[in-house]
Structure formats: structure tokens, C-alpha cells
Write a protein that holds these residues in place. Sequence first.
Motif: not given
Length: 216
Positions: A136-150
Motif C-alpha cells: 500500500l505504499r502508493a496509498r500512503a496519503v489516502h484517508r480511510p474513507e478513500e480506501l477499500s475495506g481490505g
Amino acid sequence: MPGDVLLEARGLVRDFPSGDGTIHVLRGLDLTVRRGAIVGVTGRSGAGKTTLLNILGALDRPTAGTVALDGVDLERLDEAGLGRVRRETVGHVFQASSLVPILSAAENVEIPLRLRRTEPGRRDARVAEMLDGVGLRARAVHRPEELSGGEQQRVAVARALVARPALVLADEPTAQLDHDTSRVVAEFLRRAVRDDGVTIVLTSHDPILLGIADEV
């Protein structure tokens, strides 16, 4: 406690009042966990798996019985002492990811390091390493609401391991993950044991996770 034993529970009982009666969840359970082991706990829903993890991790107290963690009897600790255990010795992965909604993925992972006052440069490098480990390095700046449950669950796994705790307690950590991602998490957990000397107790029905356990 022998030097190769990290966690030892004896005679654990946990009862909960229910209406006019009592629900008996744990009934005299014994458990010994060696350092550097992965122990899998499996069983039907409602069997008491989460209750067991909560007691082992100092989030709940048993009705009867004892838990010794790294030679310390948890029953002898006051709330401040239990807080130190939760902060410094145990990492938790809950069934719900329990991420802080206003923080990014990286900021969520770094919380245990901030609590330990880890130097910022070392902190940033370790967080990046852990997010890499769960893909998930590419998702480091995303908040939980922007991430899938997994993805949220993988962030929670990284957070639990980031500070190299002596013990990690993981409650169904791959329940929301597909087969391939479950393998990534399983390899990540096994690597943490090998490289960081972590001990893991996990609950799961996932054959991939149970397959990496030293004991089930």
C-alpha cells in the motif's frame, strides 16, 4: 516462566451476565505461547476467540484465571500498568480496522511510533517499509474513507507491527481480503516473526493464515 515462553494463560474463565442468567464464554482455558511462534485459534462464531484475545492483550480482565506476559502477571497491574502493556508490548489487529478517520494511511501506521517518541526520520522510513510490506505504499496519503475495506485492514496490520511489539494479537486479519491479498498478509506476518522476533496469536478460518501457524 521459562525463557522461551512469552505468554502463559492458566484457568481462564470469562462470564458475562445476560438477563437473569450468565453466559459462560471461557471455561478454564490454558494456553502457552512460545517466543517467535505463530499460534492460530479457530472455531465457530461465538466460541470466545475475540474474548480470549482481549484478555491476552490486557483489554479485558478474566472472571478467573491468570495471564502472564513476558513474565508479568497482568492481574497484578493497575490501569496505568495495563496501559503501558498495551502501548509498549502488544500490537492489536481488530476485526474492524479501527483506523482514525481524519488521518492518512501513513499517519495511522505511525501512531505507535509517535507514542514511543521515535525520531521522525526513523519513523518515516519504518512507516514506508511497513506500507510496502502490505502493498500500500502508493496509498500512503489516502484517508480511510478513500480506501477499500481490505486496504483499511492491511493498514491496520501494518500499524500493529510497525513498532516491533513483543506480541501481536490479530482477530480475523484476512476476513475482508481476497485469496492473493491474504497470501501477501500471511507472508508479511511470517516475515515479521523472522526479522523482528514478533510473536503472533491470531484467530481465523482462513486456511492460508492457519497454514503459516506453528500451532493451531
